[in-house]
Design a protein around this motif. Sequence first.
Motif, short mmCIF file in Angstrom:
data_model
loop_
_atom_site.label_atom_id
_atom_site.label_comp_id
_atom_site.label_asym_id
_atom_site.label_seq_id
_atom_site.Cartn_x
_atom_site.Cartn_y
_atom_site.Cartn_z
N GLY A 136 32.26 -9.14 -50.70
CA GLY A 136 31.86 -9.03 -49.31
C GLY A 136 30.95 -10.17 -48.90
N THR A 137 30.66 -10.18 -47.59
CA THR A 137 29.86 -11.26 -47.01
C THR A 137 28.82 -10.68 -46.09
OG1 THR A 137 31.77 -12.75 -47.09
CG2 THR A 137 29.96 -13.38 -45.62
N THR A 138 27.63 -11.32 -46.04
CA THR A 138 26.57 -10.93 -45.12
C THR A 138 26.11 -12.17 -44.38
OG1 THR A 138 25.80 -9.15 -46.55
CG2 THR A 138 24.27 -9.94 -44.88
N VAL A 139 26.18 -12.09 -43.06
CA VAL A 139 25.68 -13.16 -42.20
C VAL A 139 24.41 -12.67 -41.54
CG1 VAL A 139 26.19 -14.71 -40.29
CG2 VAL A 139 28.05 -13.94 -41.79
N THR A 140 23.34 -13.47 -41.64
CA THR A 140 22.04 -13.06 -41.11
C THR A 140 21.50 -14.16 -40.21
OG1 THR A 140 21.57 -11.82 -43.13
CG2 THR A 140 19.71 -12.32 -41.70
N PHE A 141 21.02 -13.74 -39.02
CA PHE A 141 20.30 -14.69 -38.17
C PHE A 141 19.15 -13.93 -37.52
CE2 PHE A 141 23.29 -12.68 -35.32
CZ PHE A 141 22.65 -12.59 -34.10
N TRP A 142 18.24 -14.67 -36.95
CA TRP A 142 17.09 -14.02 -36.32
C TRP A 142 16.82 -14.64 -34.96
CZ3 TRP A 142 13.04 -17.31 -35.35
CH2 TRP A 142 12.97 -18.48 -36.14
N VAL A 143 16.16 -13.86 -34.12
CA VAL A 143 15.78 -14.31 -32.78
C VAL A 143 14.30 -14.02 -32.59
CG1 VAL A 143 18.05 -14.10 -31.74
CG2 VAL A 143 16.56 -12.09 -31.83
N PRO A 144 13.60 -14.81 -31.80
CA PRO A 144 12.14 -14.65 -31.67
C PRO A 144 11.76 -13.52 -30.72
CG PRO A 144 12.87 -16.49 -30.35
CD PRO A 144 14.08 -16.02 -31.09
N PHE A 145 10.56 -12.96 -30.96
CA PHE A 145 9.99 -11.99 -30.03
C PHE A 145 9.73 -12.66 -28.68
CE2 PHE A 145 7.70 -9.03 -33.30
CZ PHE A 145 8.94 -8.58 -33.71
N ALA A 146 9.80 -11.83 -27.64
CA ALA A 146 9.30 -12.30 -26.35
C ALA A 146 7.78 -12.42 -26.43
CB ALA A 146 9.72 -11.34 -25.23
N GLN A 147 7.17 -13.18 -25.53
CA GLN A 147 5.72 -13.38 -25.56
C GLN A 147 5.02 -12.03 -25.44
OE1 GLN A 147 4.50 -16.33 -26.07
NE2 GLN A 147 2.37 -15.65 -26.12
N GLY A 148 4.22 -11.69 -26.48
CA GLY A 148 3.50 -10.41 -26.48
C GLY A 148 4.39 -9.24 -26.79
N GLY A 149 5.65 -9.51 -27.31
CA GLY A 149 6.58 -8.42 -27.60
C GLY A 149 6.10 -7.56 -28.72
N ASN A 150 6.29 -6.24 -28.59
CA ASN A 150 5.99 -5.28 -29.66
C ASN A 150 6.85 -4.06 -29.45
OD1 ASN A 150 4.54 -3.65 -27.65
ND2 ASN A 150 2.91 -5.18 -27.82
N ALA A 151 6.86 -3.22 -30.45
CA ALA A 151 7.68 -2.02 -30.37
C ALA A 151 7.19 -1.11 -29.31
CB ALA A 151 7.71 -1.36 -31.75
N GLY A 152 8.18 -0.53 -28.59
CA GLY A 152 7.82 0.36 -27.52
C GLY A 152 7.54 1.73 -28.01
#
Length: 608
Positions: free
Chosen positions: A592-608
Amino acid sequence: MMRRLFKTIQWKMVVIYMLLILLAMQFIGAYFAREVESYYINNFSEALNAQASLLASLLESDLRPRDGKEPSAEQNRQDIDNLINNLVKINGANVQVIDQTGTVVSTTEDKSTIGQRTSQPEVTVALLGTRSESMRIDPRTGARVKVLVLPVKGDQIVYGAVYMMASMEGTYTTIRKMNGILATGTMFALVITAGLGVVLARTITKPIKEMTKQARLVADGDFNSSVRVYSDDEIGQLGMAFNHMTLRLQEAILQQEEEREKLAGILSNMTDGVIAANRNGQIILFNRAAEEMLQVRMADVLRKKRTLADLLSLPPEEEMSLYAQEEPLFIEMRLPNQEEVILRVTFTPLQHDSGKKGGIIAVVADVTEQQRLEQQRREFVANVSHELRTPLTTIKSYVEALLDGAVDEPELSNRFLKVTMSETERMIRLVNDLLQLSRFDSQGVRLHCKEADISRLLRYAADRFSMFSEQQEVQLTVDVPNKLPPVYIDLDAINQVLDNLLSNAIKYTSQGGTVVLSAKENRSQKRVQISISDTGIGIPARDLKRIFERFYRVDKARSRGQGGTGLGLAIARELVQAHGADIEITSEWNVGTTVTFWVPFAQGGNAG
């Protein structure tokens, strides 16, 4: 200390001068002593001869026998004694008078010998009419004496002999005094000569010492002082020439330093590596760019005395051909950090004015990326040509079949038109992808980022591919938390990334397989990490490093069968990296294969 002192020119000149004077005085003294000795001995001998001759002539009448009335023997002996005693008072000689029979008639010393016959050989010779003289040592006193025996004769008849023995010690004492005076004069002359020699030598060696001192200062790099010129003679001219030479040398060194600094600046700021080697191939210089390209330090290379062929990993047969190399040489080599690079090396031989082989300059350029891009360009053109030719060939074949009468058969014509439509859509997708990549290359990726809910975006993407996964009989699973921090992204770009990744994961997973879309937050790095895993055929390890290249396919036949263009992953990487993020793939063949990428938080982003 003495050895070092006599190594100086000053003392050598003084010693030579003294030796010359001493040698001259020795010759003069030897000649003078010999002449003085000859003069005094000759003078002594002449005086003794004159007195002996006078005495012999005076004694002739006393020793001659007479026929007439004669004085008594006693009166005759008394006259002889008076005569020789008066002579002794004059020169102090020992005198004996011997008659013709060899009998001592009178003497000035031992009176007991009077009347006795003498046995001295000189007397015997004199009684025969021949004078005799000799030098001997007096056995009684040990003094040197002169013995002179003269015959007393008249009318060719010998009547007796005069024996005289005079000491010569007085004469030799006078000669020794004269020699002593000469030796004393010689010593005074040597002392005066030594003093004059020192003065004379100093006038010559003082400017030379100053020039020697100045030469040492010049050798140490001090050009501020000059030699003092004392006169206009040859040494003064030498001093002026030395000062002129120092000035010209200072100007030459300053000019050389300026040129060296310019050359060092040029070499340091060159993007190409420059390596210089001597006539034996041993490296003597290379710049910072060469150090970075070859991953070596110049100090280590110089210390190990490495050669140019060794540093560039050239085979032995090519080492001798470097001087005849006119075209650039492309070298593939592995660096100490195990990185493989391609170097373009241009060799420039250096020749002496005499025509002999000198050193060699090698200009090194790292063309690894250039060669890679050139290879990609060739592959890109070949792939585009192939990708366009294949559907065009298919479309042409089906259109020709339709024109040949297949259009009259509704079922067959519909099937041909569907294939033609499919290939046309494939070409449209390919051209659109090419146009998008071309725009990325020329204008860069232009994003319109805004704050977005990544959880909602991921679920929406899963919904879009739910029907496709069912058709492929692949289970699509979503593992995304309900609440993730808001991210700052371009929605269309990330949607395109998800579409390409999910499409690949489902297409390359066999029936009954599973595809998982997951996401998790990383608060320490302020980003959301997104992964798409499948249980498909996987990617071999050798292909992983090239998987993001344009048109690169692991299984080309199957990729075309699935309708892929080979540009999806390349577009996905461009879009992800434009967000300041990254993307990576891990895979295992047939697992199998796993593709991983990431994206940045918005300014001041946190879990709601």
